[in-house]
Motif scaffolding. Structure first.
Motif, mmCIF file in Angstrom:
data_model
loop_
_atom_site.group_PDB
_atom_site.id
_atom_site.type_symbol
_atom_site.label_atom_id
_atom_site.label_comp_id
_atom_site.label_asym_id
_atom_site.label_seq_id
_atom_site.Cartn_x
_atom_site.Cartn_y
_atom_site.Cartn_z
ATOM 1 N N ALA A 142 0.809 -1.220 0.000
ATOM 2 C CA ALA A 142 0.000 0.000 0.000
ATOM 3 C C ALA A 142 0.841 1.269 0.000
ATOM 4 C CB ALA A 142 -0.935 -0.012 1.215
ATOM 5 N N LEU A 161 -6.677 2.527 2.188
ATOM 6 C CA LEU A 161 -5.695 1.858 3.038
ATOM 7 C C LEU A 161 -6.347 0.723 3.826
ATOM 8 C CD1 LEU A 161 -2.740 1.841 4.031
ATOM 9 C CD2 LEU A 161 -3.495 3.280 5.936
ATOM 10 N N ALA A 174 -6.854 -2.106 1.527
ATOM 11 C CA ALA A 174 -5.595 -2.814 1.252
ATOM 12 C C ALA A 174 -5.232 -3.737 2.406
ATOM 13 C CB ALA A 174 -4.476 -1.807 1.004
#
Length: 417
Positions: free
Chosen positions: A129, A203, A206
């Protein structure tokens, strides 16, 4: 056979916890009524706040309290109809914010913050990420020399006592950092250590994908259905895939944690601070380089993937009350005066609710009266910041390991009558 663990709540805290448990060989089922990161974790300012060792306290000065009483500010707003219900939380919050008590709390809180960047780095790399992360800090800008001098003095204290790094900016340096910001700003303060996230929801997604790559399972379900297992041992919860059972359960439900903990007899006096955001296109060729706070006005501008995100301060209201984005309207008016914002990019303002304890510290640890129940909530303004460090602590506790930092200060035991 590996232990089955239920993690209720798929925000950044729950997903991070699920990862650390799965890494230790547990069979982990992550449960949420919505998709991962779609509640409070969706709409923050996108900062991993390594400098944030001092939690946000309740104002102590009488003059400031009077100004807040007029209810016309950007950094704080309240619903008059909710005040009586909020008094128990607010009064304890005010008490803990006394200068001497607040300093003690900050010293206890600091180890969490001090490990926030390194613990995120571990998961960011594992989740591939890095494209969502910037590592160039964030900035406060000042309209008055009084505010500038006060904040720089505090920054120097934090540098001395907690090792944070900062840089003072004069007018010319600020103009170089942000050539499209206009107005009579006297200077700025650049916090060097924090990282920023260009898409907080991305995020969390991910991290979820990484969790699933470890064999973890994500299902939609109702945390309020949590009950003890059929044999009186373990836990089970209703999901779209039917009843799911586990040996242990972690409650990482943010501002909804109280709904479940009360069911089992716990009283945490959990409050909420609601907040709003909106994305804007920049006008013309304008560019915002830094995550930037207009310090005297109390709003944030952040250059995210979806546009320039404007975030407000805290709204004190009943958690489930309808949206009332008056702070956003106030902030937008002021923000347009200092930066060339174009059209709104969202159909309507987003609203989220931050889960807050009166002593400003999260609840991390074992439930005092229920075997196999664990708590991970109450992170207030630092949920994104503290997701991975909380997840690691919970996993170490559950496996009986010595935690990598002393976790006593955040124990649920501190709320026992």
């Amino acid at each position: 056979m590996s232990k089955v663990t239920l993690v209720l709540g798929a925000g950044i805290i729950g997903v991070s916890t699920a990862i650390h448990l799965a890494r230790r060989g547990r069979s982990v089922v992550l449960v949420d009524r919505r998709g991962a990161g779609e509640e409070t974790s969706f709409g923050n300012a996108g900062l991993i706040q390594r400098e944030g060792v001092v939690p946000y306290g309740f104002p102590q000065e009488l003059g400031m309290l009077i100004r807040y009483g007029f209810n016309n500010r950007i950094d704080a707003h309240y619903h008059a109809s909710a005040i009586l219900k909020l008094v128990p939380f607010l009064s304890r919050y005010w008490w803990h914010s006394n200068k001497s008590r607040h300093q003690v709390i900050a010293r206890a809180y600091a180890p969490l913050i001090e490990n926030s960047v390194s613990e995120h780095q571990d998961l960011i790399q594992a989740a591939h990420a890095d494209h969502l992360i910037r590592k160039d800090g964030w900035m406060e800008i000042f309209r008055t020399t009084g505010k500038r001098d006060t904040e720089l003095a505090e920054a120097e204290r934090l540098a001395r006592e907690y090792g944070v790094s900062y840089r003072a900016l004069n007018r010319d340096e600020l103009a170089k950092e942000e050539p499209h910001i206009r107005g009579d700003f006297v200077g700025g303060l650049k916090w060097n250590d924090p990282w920023s996230v260009t898409d907080p929801h991305g995020l969390t997604q991910a991290y979820l994908t990484y969790f699933q790559s470890l064999g973890g399972r994500f299902v939609k379900g109702d945390a309020l259905s949590l009950e003890t297992g059929a044999s009186g041992k373990g836990w089970r919860v209703k999901t779209d895939d039917g009843m799911v059972e586990g040996d242990d359960v972690v409650l990482a439900l943010g501002p909804w944690s109280e709904d479940v903990t009360r069911k089992f007899g716990y009283r945490f006096l959990l409050g909420v601070k609601r907040g709003y955001h909106m994305h804007y296109a920049p006008a013309g060729n304008a560019v915002l380089n830094n995550w930037t706070m207009d310090a005297e006005r109390g709003y944030f501008l952040a250059p995210m993937e979806k546009g320039i995100r404007l975030t407000t301060g805290a709204e004190f209201a009943n958690r489930d009350a309808p949206k009332s984005p008056v702070q956003l309207a106030r902030a937008e008016k002021v923000a347009r005066e200092i930066f060339p914002l174009a059209e709104r990019l969202d159909a309507e303002p987003w609203m989220g609710a931050r889960p807050c304890t009166p002593d400003m510290m999260p609840v991390i640890g074992k439930a005092p009266r229920h075997e196999g129940m664990w708590f991970a909530f109450g992170h207030a303004h630092h949920g994104l910041t503290l997701g991975p460090v909380t997840g690691r602590l919970i996993a170490e506790m559950m496996d009986g390991e010595k935690t990598f930092i002393d976790a006593k200060a955040w124990s649920p035991e501190r709320f026992r009558p």
